[in-house]
Design a protein around this motif. Structure first.
Motif, PDB file in Angstrom:
ATOM      1  N   ALA A 186       0.862  -1.188   0.000  1.00  0.00           N
ATOM      2  CA  ALA A 186       0.000   0.000   0.000  1.00  0.00           C
ATOM      3  C   ALA A 186       0.892   1.229   0.000  1.00  0.00           C
ATOM      4  N   ALA A 187       0.326   2.339  -0.395  1.00  0.00           N
ATOM      5  CA  ALA A 187       1.050   3.613  -0.325  1.00  0.00           C
ATOM      6  C   ALA A 187       1.285   3.970   1.143  1.00  0.00           C
ATOM      7  N   LEU A 202      -9.429  -4.680  -3.139  1.00  0.00           N
ATOM      8  CA  LEU A 202      -8.023  -4.499  -3.501  1.00  0.00           C
ATOM      9  C   LEU A 202      -7.888  -4.077  -4.953  1.00  0.00           C
ATOM     10  N   VAL A 203      -6.734  -3.539  -5.277  1.00  0.00           N
ATOM     11  CA  VAL A 203      -6.360  -3.315  -6.674  1.00  0.00           C
ATOM     12  C   VAL A 203      -5.722  -4.617  -7.154  1.00  0.00           C
ATOM     13  N   LEU A 204      -6.322  -5.241  -8.163  1.00  0.00           N
ATOM     14  CA  LEU A 204      -5.922  -6.589  -8.552  1.00  0.00           C
ATOM     15  C   LEU A 204      -5.730  -6.719 -10.058  1.00  0.00           C
ATOM     16  N   ARG A 205      -4.981  -7.763 -10.434  1.00  0.00           N
ATOM     17  CA  ARG A 205      -4.930  -8.194 -11.837  1.00  0.00           C
ATOM     18  C   ARG A 205      -6.255  -8.853 -12.205  1.00  0.00           C
ATOM     19  N   ALA A 215       0.265  -1.440 -14.308  1.00  0.00           N
ATOM     20  CA  ALA A 215      -0.914  -0.635 -14.004  1.00  0.00           C
ATOM     21  C   ALA A 215      -1.341  -0.807 -12.545  1.00  0.00           C
ATOM     22  N   VAL A 216      -1.296  -2.044 -12.043  1.00  0.00           N
ATOM     23  CA  VAL A 216      -1.645  -2.293 -10.645  1.00  0.00           C
ATOM     24  C   VAL A 216      -0.680  -1.543  -9.727  1.00  0.00           C
ATOM     25  N   GLY A 268      -2.037   5.746  -4.375  1.00  0.00           N
ATOM     26  CA  GLY A 268      -2.906   5.770  -3.212  1.00  0.00           C
ATOM     27  C   GLY A 268      -4.308   5.282  -3.478  1.00  0.00           C
ATOM     28  N   ALA A 269      -4.556   4.668  -4.641  1.00  0.00           N
ATOM     29  CA  ALA A 269      -5.901   4.190  -4.968  1.00  0.00           C
ATOM     30  C   ALA A 269      -6.375   3.129  -3.983  1.00  0.00           C
ATOM     31  N   GLY A 270      -5.446   2.334  -3.472  1.00  0.00           N
ATOM     32  CA  GLY A 270      -5.817   1.289  -2.526  1.00  0.00           C
ATOM     33  C   GLY A 270      -4.718   0.258  -2.431  1.00  0.00           C
TER      34      GLY A 270
END
Length: 308
Positions: free
Chosen positions: A185-186, A208-211, A243-244, A251-253
């Protein structure tokens, strides 16, 4: 009884001398001497004499008149030599054609690889391959592990590299490296300041930010958290590791990424690794190919470099 009445003819290789014997006969015709012919084809004179006698028994005719002055072809021998010359010439044409096919195969290498391997491991392997095969043109197609399998099945790639839990159905493979997934995470995210590790249920319940589905990263994460309620609806679902990572840095997640992909971001503190307990986020990285068709030529050489 004819073959039409059910008698199977003797196989041709039992009735026709092999190429080595025919080349020896042609050498005798050129030199007029069995000893000189033996030296020409790289065998001893007794071995050459034995080979000619074996050929005479096989054909049922005398091929040479032997005398203290040398060896001379009989009339039958001269006729057999003429036939032998045509067979050897045809074999030479066959060999030249086979070499041309090998040369065409070796002049290119088509590689399909999942994103993490394509971005962080293959460049080094391909540089090493170029040092060994400077004339081989390499093309690399990057996609998720499912897309790699599809390209191999379609004949669009000579070898593939995938991340995930197992070799896809219909492919053979070998493990070439290991990798771990990290939750990151950021620095501004609350997880970056927590004192204790995450537990699997909390990780599973957090968007989450995921593939995308079909990627090796997603397969491993889905399997690891299936016993803890499964993954929550993703916050973002993106089609590349880069991209992830960019989304997480912005800071998107929180995100789950290969440790191979985040070395610089962790060192510069643009991302923080979040400890997780009670779940194994390890995976094997594999080279794969269609079942029963082990890589040859430059694909085989690339495979050996990945394991070196």
């Amino acid at each position: 009884m004819s073959s039409e009445q059910g008698v199977t003819p003797t196989p041709l290789h039992h009735r026709v001398p092999d190429l080595g014997a025919l080349e020896l006969l042609l050498a005798v015709a050129r030199h007029g001497s069995l000893g000189a012919a033996a030296r020409d084809v790289g065998i001893t004179q007794p071995a050459a004499s034995s080979r000619i006698r074996s050929m005479e028994r096989q054909l049922g005719v005398a091929l040479l008149d032997r005398s203290p002055r040398g060896s001379r072809l009989t009339d039958a021998g001269a006729l057999v030599t003429d036939w032998a010359r045509r067979i050897v010439e045809a074999a030479e044409a066959f060999d030249a054609g086979a070499q041309a096919l090998r040369g065409r195969r070796d002049s290119r290498l088509r590689v399909a690889a999942s994103m993490t391997i394509a971005e962080y491991l293959l460049p080094g392997w391909l540089i090493a391959l170029r040092a060994e095969r400077p004339d081989t043109a390499v093309s690399l197609q990057a996609g998720n592990s499912a897309a790699v399998a599809e390209r191999l099945f379609a004949g669009e790639a000579d070898v593939g590299f995938v991340e995930g839990l197992a070799v896809p159905d219909g492919l053979d493979g070998v493990v070439v490296a290991h990798d771990r997934l990290a939750v990151v995470a950021a620095p501004s995210h609350p997880w970056a300041r927590r004192r204790g590790p995450l537990d699997p249920a909390e990780l599973a319940a957090t968007p989450l930010v995921l593939r995308e589905r079909g990627s090796g990263t997603r397969q491993v994460l889905d399997a690891a958290l299936s016993a803890h309620g499964g993954l929550a609806q993703p916050l973002l679902e993106l089609a590349s590791t880069t991209a992830v990572k960019a989304a997480a840095v912005s800071g998107a997640g929180p995100a789950v990424l290969s440790e191979l992909a985040i070395t610089e971001e962790l060192a510069s503190r643009r991302l923080v690794a979040i400890p997780v307990e009670g779940v194994v986020l390890r995976r094997d990285l594999r080279a794969v190919w269609p079942a029963g068709h082990r890589p040859t030529g430059p694909a085989r050489d690339l495979l050996s470099l990945t394991r070196g």
